[in-house]
Design an enzyme around this catalytic site. Structure first.
Site, PDB file in Angstrom:
ATOM      1  N   SER A  45       0.839  -1.267  -0.052  1.00 47.13           N
ATOM      2  CA  SER A  45      -0.062   0.166   0.036  1.00 47.13           C
ATOM      3  C   SER A  45       0.810   1.218   0.000  1.00 47.13           C
ATOM      4  O   SER A  45       1.901   1.309   0.703  1.00 47.13           O
ATOM      5  CB  SER A  45      -0.858  -0.081   1.171  1.00 47.13           C
ATOM      6  N   GLU A  46       0.513   2.394  -0.834  1.00 49.54           N
ATOM      7  CA  GLU A  46       1.381   3.326  -1.034  1.00 49.54           C
ATOM      8  C   GLU A  46       1.738   4.118   0.264  1.00 49.54           C
ATOM      9  O   GLU A  46       2.525   4.887   0.467  1.00 49.54           O
ATOM     10  CB  GLU A  46       0.881   4.295  -2.131  1.00 49.54           C
TER      11      GLU A  46
END
Length: 213
Positions: free
Chosen positions: A49-50
Protein backbone atom coordinates in the site's frame (compact mmCIF):
# COMPACT_ATOMS: atom_id res chain seq x y z
CA UNK A 1 -29.34 -14.13 -25.11
CA UNK A 2 -29.38 -12.54 -21.66
CA UNK A 3 -26.27 -12.19 -19.53
CA UNK A 4 -25.37 -11.43 -15.93
CA UNK A 5 -22.80 -8.84 -14.97
CA UNK A 6 -20.01 -9.88 -12.64
CA UNK A 7 -20.65 -8.77 -9.08
CA UNK A 8 -18.00 -6.70 -7.30
CA UNK A 9 -16.72 -9.83 -5.56
CA UNK A 10 -16.74 -11.87 -8.77
CA UNK A 11 -14.75 -9.14 -10.50
CA UNK A 12 -12.25 -9.00 -7.63
CA UNK A 13 -11.88 -12.79 -7.76
CA UNK A 14 -11.36 -12.64 -11.54
CA UNK A 15 -8.48 -10.19 -11.09
CA UNK A 16 -6.96 -12.23 -8.24
CA UNK A 17 -7.04 -15.35 -10.41
CA UNK A 18 -4.47 -13.82 -12.80
CA UNK A 19 -1.96 -12.65 -10.18
CA UNK A 20 1.01 -15.02 -10.27
CA UNK A 21 2.59 -16.66 -7.26
CA UNK A 22 5.27 -14.51 -5.63
CA UNK A 23 4.03 -11.26 -7.17
CA UNK A 24 4.44 -7.89 -5.47
CA UNK A 25 1.17 -6.05 -6.05
CA UNK A 26 -0.30 -2.64 -5.25
CA UNK A 27 -4.09 -2.39 -5.00
CA UNK A 28 -5.49 1.06 -5.70
CA UNK A 29 -8.22 2.88 -3.79
CA UNK A 30 -11.81 1.77 -4.42
CA UNK A 31 -12.79 -1.49 -6.11
CA UNK A 32 -9.22 -2.87 -6.35
CA UNK A 33 -8.91 -3.17 -2.55
CA UNK A 34 -11.39 -6.09 -2.68
CA UNK A 35 -8.84 -8.19 -4.59
CA UNK A 36 -7.03 -8.78 -1.28
CA UNK A 37 -10.01 -10.86 -0.10
CA UNK A 38 -9.83 -13.23 -3.08
CA UNK A 39 -6.18 -14.29 -3.40
CA UNK A 40 -6.33 -18.06 -4.10
CA UNK A 41 -5.38 -20.28 -1.17
CA UNK A 42 -1.77 -21.43 -1.27
CA UNK A 43 -0.65 -18.58 -3.55
CA UNK A 44 1.83 -16.12 -2.07
CA UNK A 45 1.05 -12.58 -3.18
CA UNK A 46 2.79 -9.71 -1.36
CA UNK A 47 0.44 -6.73 -1.24
CA UNK A 48 1.83 -3.20 -0.96
CA UNK A 49 0.00 0.00 0.00
CA UNK A 50 1.40 3.39 -1.01
CA UNK A 51 1.02 4.79 2.52
CA UNK A 52 3.77 2.39 3.63
CA UNK A 53 2.69 -1.23 4.07
CA UNK A 54 4.14 -4.43 2.65
CA UNK A 55 2.48 -7.75 3.38
CA UNK A 56 -1.16 -6.69 3.70
CA UNK A 57 -3.73 -9.39 4.27
CA UNK A 58 -7.50 -9.40 3.70
CA UNK A 59 -9.89 -7.02 5.39
CA UNK A 60 -10.18 -7.75 9.13
CA UNK A 61 -13.31 -9.36 10.56
CA UNK A 62 -15.95 -7.05 12.03
CA UNK A 63 -14.89 -5.96 15.49
CA UNK A 64 -11.21 -6.70 14.85
CA UNK A 65 -10.37 -3.49 12.97
CA UNK A 66 -7.28 -1.55 14.03
CA UNK A 67 -7.54 2.02 12.74
CA UNK A 68 -3.81 2.52 13.24
CA UNK A 69 -3.36 -0.07 10.46
CA UNK A 70 -5.05 1.25 7.32
CA UNK A 71 -4.48 1.25 3.58
CA UNK A 72 -4.16 4.31 1.34
CA UNK A 73 -7.95 4.57 1.19
CA UNK A 74 -8.12 4.77 5.01
CA UNK A 75 -9.74 1.34 5.24
CA UNK A 76 -8.61 -0.96 8.08
CA UNK A 77 -6.49 -3.86 6.84
CA UNK A 78 -4.70 -6.85 8.30
CA UNK A 79 -0.98 -7.55 8.25
CA UNK A 80 0.29 -11.01 7.38
CA UNK A 81 3.12 -12.68 9.26
CA UNK A 82 6.37 -11.07 8.10
CA UNK A 83 4.58 -7.91 6.96
CA UNK A 84 5.96 -4.45 7.65
CA UNK A 85 4.99 -0.79 7.66
CA UNK A 86 7.31 2.14 7.00
CA UNK A 87 7.66 5.74 5.80
CA UNK A 88 5.68 6.55 2.67
CA UNK A 89 8.83 7.94 1.02
CA UNK A 90 10.24 4.40 1.07
CA UNK A 91 6.94 3.16 -0.31
CA UNK A 92 7.10 5.59 -3.24
CA UNK A 93 10.69 4.53 -3.90
CA UNK A 94 9.38 0.97 -4.32
CA UNK A 95 6.67 2.20 -6.70
CA UNK A 96 8.93 4.42 -8.80
CA UNK A 97 11.84 2.00 -8.81
CA UNK A 98 10.12 -0.77 -10.75
CA UNK A 99 9.86 -3.10 -7.75
CA UNK A 100 6.14 -3.85 -8.15
CA UNK A 101 5.08 -6.58 -10.55
CA UNK A 102 1.48 -5.41 -10.86
CA UNK A 103 -0.67 -2.48 -9.80
CA UNK A 104 -4.47 -2.67 -9.99
CA UNK A 105 -6.14 0.72 -10.41
CA UNK A 106 -9.60 2.11 -10.99
CA UNK A 107 -10.25 4.39 -13.97
CA UNK A 108 -12.57 6.98 -15.46
CA UNK A 109 -11.37 6.13 -18.97
CA UNK A 110 -8.93 3.77 -20.67
CA UNK A 111 -8.04 4.07 -24.34
CA UNK A 112 -7.79 1.08 -26.66
CA UNK A 113 -3.98 1.48 -26.66
CA UNK A 114 -3.74 1.61 -22.88
CA UNK A 115 -3.75 5.32 -22.01
CA UNK A 116 -5.12 5.79 -18.49
CA UNK A 117 -7.26 8.63 -17.08
CA UNK A 118 -8.18 8.05 -13.45
CA UNK A 119 -7.64 11.22 -11.42
CA UNK A 120 -9.93 13.99 -12.69
CA UNK A 121 -13.11 14.40 -14.72
CA UNK A 122 -12.88 18.18 -14.58
CA UNK A 123 -16.42 18.44 -13.23
CA UNK A 124 -17.25 21.59 -11.19
CA UNK A 125 -16.75 20.99 -7.49
CA UNK A 126 -14.62 17.88 -7.99
CA UNK A 127 -11.35 17.80 -6.10
CA UNK A 128 -8.60 16.47 -8.40
CA UNK A 129 -6.23 14.22 -6.46
CA UNK A 130 -3.77 12.21 -8.50
CA UNK A 131 -2.11 10.77 -5.37
CA UNK A 132 0.32 8.00 -6.26
CA UNK A 133 -1.53 6.90 -9.40
CA UNK A 134 1.04 8.33 -11.83
CA UNK A 135 3.92 6.75 -9.92
CA UNK A 136 2.13 3.39 -9.91
CA UNK A 137 0.94 3.47 -13.52
CA UNK A 138 4.44 4.11 -14.84
CA UNK A 139 6.51 2.38 -12.15
CA UNK A 140 4.83 -1.03 -11.98
CA UNK A 141 5.87 -3.71 -14.45
CA UNK A 142 2.20 -4.21 -15.37
CA UNK A 143 -0.76 -1.88 -14.83
CA UNK A 144 -4.20 -3.47 -14.70
CA UNK A 145 -7.46 -1.55 -14.53
CA UNK A 146 -10.52 -2.82 -12.65
CA UNK A 147 -13.81 -0.99 -13.28
CA UNK A 148 -17.39 -1.16 -14.50
CA UNK A 149 -17.45 -1.12 -18.29
CA UNK A 150 -20.16 1.54 -18.53
CA UNK A 151 -20.76 4.82 -16.72
CA UNK A 152 -24.06 5.46 -14.92
CA UNK A 153 -25.17 7.15 -18.15
CA UNK A 154 -24.46 3.97 -20.11
CA UNK A 155 -21.37 5.30 -21.86
CA UNK A 156 -18.29 3.12 -22.33
CA UNK A 157 -15.30 3.90 -20.12
CA UNK A 158 -13.14 2.22 -22.77
CA UNK A 159 -12.64 4.76 -25.52
CA UNK A 160 -10.63 5.33 -28.68
CA UNK A 161 -9.00 8.38 -27.09
CA UNK A 162 -9.27 9.64 -23.51
CA UNK A 163 -10.97 13.00 -23.05
CA UNK A 164 -10.04 13.34 -19.35
CA UNK A 165 -6.55 14.38 -18.16
CA UNK A 166 -4.14 11.48 -18.54
CA UNK A 167 -2.49 9.62 -15.68
CA UNK A 168 -0.19 7.62 -17.96
CA UNK A 169 0.36 6.92 -21.66
CA UNK A 170 0.11 3.36 -23.02
CA UNK A 171 0.62 1.96 -19.52
CA UNK A 172 -2.46 -0.29 -19.14
CA UNK A 173 -1.94 -3.91 -20.14
CA UNK A 174 -5.27 -5.39 -19.04
CA UNK A 175 -8.78 -4.10 -18.33
CA UNK A 176 -11.01 -6.14 -16.01
CA UNK A 177 -14.68 -5.14 -16.08
CA UNK A 178 -18.06 -6.45 -14.96
CA UNK A 179 -18.70 -7.71 -18.51
CA UNK A 180 -15.33 -8.69 -19.96
CA UNK A 181 -11.56 -8.85 -19.66
CA UNK A 182 -9.54 -7.16 -22.39
CA UNK A 183 -5.90 -6.66 -23.31
CA UNK A 184 -4.62 -3.32 -24.58
CA UNK A 185 -2.18 -3.72 -27.46
CA UNK A 186 -0.56 -1.30 -29.94
CA UNK A 187 -3.07 -2.65 -32.47
CA UNK A 188 -6.07 -2.05 -30.19
CA UNK A 189 -8.23 -4.20 -27.93
CA UNK A 190 -8.00 -7.98 -27.67
CA UNK A 191 -10.59 -10.15 -25.93
CA UNK A 192 -9.48 -12.36 -23.03
CA UNK A 193 -12.92 -13.41 -21.79
CA UNK A 194 -16.50 -12.18 -21.40
CA UNK A 195 -19.52 -13.13 -19.34
CA UNK A 196 -21.69 -15.97 -20.59
CA UNK A 197 -24.48 -14.91 -22.90
CA UNK A 198 -22.83 -11.71 -24.11
CA UNK A 199 -22.24 -11.87 -27.86
CA UNK A 200 -18.97 -10.56 -29.27
CA UNK A 201 -20.82 -8.18 -31.60
CA UNK A 202 -22.88 -6.85 -28.69
CA UNK A 203 -19.73 -6.18 -26.65
CA UNK A 204 -18.21 -4.29 -29.60
CA UNK A 205 -21.43 -2.26 -29.84
CA UNK A 206 -21.34 -1.40 -26.13
CA UNK A 207 -17.73 -0.22 -26.37
CA UNK A 208 -17.99 1.25 -29.84
CA UNK A 209 -14.64 -0.16 -30.91
CA UNK A 210 -13.44 -3.33 -32.69
CA UNK A 211 -12.18 -6.12 -30.44
CA UNK A 212 -9.88 -8.83 -31.74
CA UNK A 213 -11.02 -12.30 -30.70
Amino acid sequence: MSYQKRTKDQLAARVAQDIHDGAYVNLGIGQPTAVANHIPAGREVILQSENGILGMGPAPAAGEEDYDLINAGKQPVSLLRGGAYFHHADSFAMMRGGHLDICVLGAFQVSAKGDLANWSTGEPGAIPAVGGAMDLAIGAKQTWVMMDLLTKKGESKIVERCTYPLTGIACVKRIYTDLCTLECTPQGLKLVDKVDGLAHAELEQLIGLPIAA
